[in-house]
Design a protein around this motif. Structure first.
Motif, PDB file in Angstrom:
ATOM      1  N   PRO A 286       0.987  -2.936  -4.527  1.00 35.87           N
ATOM      2  CA  PRO A 286       1.050  -3.239  -3.852  1.00 35.87           C
ATOM      3  C   PRO A 286       0.353  -2.515  -2.672  1.00 35.87           C
ATOM      4  O   PRO A 286      -0.286  -1.462  -2.420  1.00 35.87           O
ATOM      5  CB  PRO A 286       2.589  -2.962  -2.901  1.00 35.87           C
ATOM      6  CG  PRO A 286       2.261  -1.725  -3.937  1.00 35.87           C
ATOM      7  CD  PRO A 286       2.085  -1.911  -5.315  1.00 35.87           C
ATOM      8  N   ALA A 287      -0.748  -3.445  -1.349  1.00 36.92           N
ATOM      9  CA  ALA A 287      -1.791  -2.425  -1.158  1.00 36.92           C
ATOM     10  C   ALA A 287      -0.992  -2.072   0.399  1.00 36.92           C
ATOM     11  O   ALA A 287      -0.040  -2.745   0.709  1.00 36.92           O
ATOM     12  CB  ALA A 287      -2.673  -3.623  -0.193  1.00 36.92           C
ATOM     13  N   HIS A 288      -1.439  -0.426   0.889  1.00 35.21           N
ATOM     14  CA  HIS A 288      -1.103  -0.482   2.081  1.00 35.21           C
ATOM     15  C   HIS A 288      -1.720  -0.672   3.053  1.00 35.21           C
ATOM     16  O   HIS A 288      -3.417  -0.048   3.343  1.00 35.21           O
ATOM     17  CB  HIS A 288      -0.795   1.012   1.542  1.00 35.21           C
ATOM     18  CG  HIS A 288      -0.299   1.907   3.288  1.00 35.21           C
ATOM     19  ND1 HIS A 288       0.569   1.355   4.056  1.00 35.21           N
ATOM     20  CD2 HIS A 288      -0.948   2.563   3.942  1.00 35.21           C
ATOM     21  CE1 HIS A 288       0.667   2.250   5.214  1.00 35.21           C
ATOM     22  NE2 HIS A 288      -0.410   3.139   5.239  1.00 35.21           N
ATOM     23  N   PRO A 289      -1.952  -0.809   4.461  1.00 36.53           N
ATOM     24  CA  PRO A 289      -0.990  -1.701   5.171  1.00 36.53           C
ATOM     25  C   PRO A 289      -1.157  -3.000   4.519  1.00 36.53           C
ATOM     26  O   PRO A 289      -2.364  -3.262   3.557  1.00 36.53           O
ATOM     27  CB  PRO A 289      -1.583  -1.967   6.191  1.00 36.53           C
ATOM     28  CG  PRO A 289      -2.555  -1.725   6.401  1.00 36.53           C
ATOM     29  CD  PRO A 289      -3.596  -0.359   5.025  1.00 36.53           C
ATOM     30  N   PRO A 290      -0.286  -4.500   4.314  1.00 34.42           N
ATOM     31  CA  PRO A 290       0.924  -4.116   4.947  1.00 34.42           C
ATOM     32  C   PRO A 290       2.084  -3.221   4.114  1.00 34.42           C
ATOM     33  O   PRO A 290       2.740  -3.287   5.180  1.00 34.42           O
ATOM     34  CB  PRO A 290       0.970  -5.552   4.749  1.00 34.42           C
ATOM     35  CG  PRO A 290       0.131  -6.132   3.628  1.00 34.42           C
ATOM     36  CD  PRO A 290      -0.651  -5.660   3.204  1.00 34.42           C
TER      37      PRO A 290
END
Length: 178
Positions: free
Chosen positions: A78-82
């Protein structure tokens, strides 16, 4: 009773697999196609078929030969952000098998297809040997999704409760992977 075969998607399956995915984002999510979120749907070959550590599985209705369901896996965490930063750290790219696009056409639901597809993806991830965790996110309004994922995994973040303002409303899961 209908019979289904589960297999890696081949060239002949791609257009129908894309249609299953697009139908889901329009019908079930109400978002329609959003390029930033759905580029993999338009080009599933580049995202899931060509990369050796990625997979696109389809459930094919043996009665008429059509694609009834899809499920994909890739090595992008999962990417950060979002997503929250701690979530991206817990599930880093390269070590995380992310389950994506687990969609079943309405007329084929409640027949165990999603579970069979997920089992196939977990087998693929185990055979790869490089994944240390399995992650996914879903939305509570997605038909049947919460029940499936709660039966198979554990919630690690419910944005509705844990992110100020509810975030995107996504619920993030980890699937046991031994």
């Amino acid at each position: 009773m209908r019979e289904y075969s589960i297999r890696q998607a081949v060239e002949a399956d791609i257009d129908e697999a894309r249609a299953v995915m697009l139908d889901a984002v329009y019908r079930d999510f109400g978002t329609g196609y959003v390029p930033h979120w759905h580029a993999d749907i338009i080009d599933p070959v580049s995202f899931y078929v060509t990369p050796p550590r990625h997979a696109l599985l389809v459930a094919v209705d043996e009665q008429d030969g059509t694609v009834a369901a899809t499920a994909a896996l890739d090595a992008r965490g999962p990417a950060h952000p979002p997503n929250p930063g701690w979530l991206a750290e817990r599930f880093p790219s390269g070590e995380t098998a992310q389950l994506r696009r687990v969609y079943v056409r309405p007329g084929h639901r409640r027949r165990g297809l999603a579970r069979r597809l997920v089992d196939g993806l977990l087998e693929f991830a185990r055979a790869d040997g490089g994944y240390r965790s399995v992650y996914l996110h879903t939305y509570p309004h997605s038909p049947g999704a919460m029940g499936l994922w709660q039966a198979l995994g554990k919630v690690v973040c419910d944005e509705r409760e844990e992110v100020p303002g509810g975030g995107s409303g996504a619920v993030h899961f980890e699937i046991p992977f031994a």
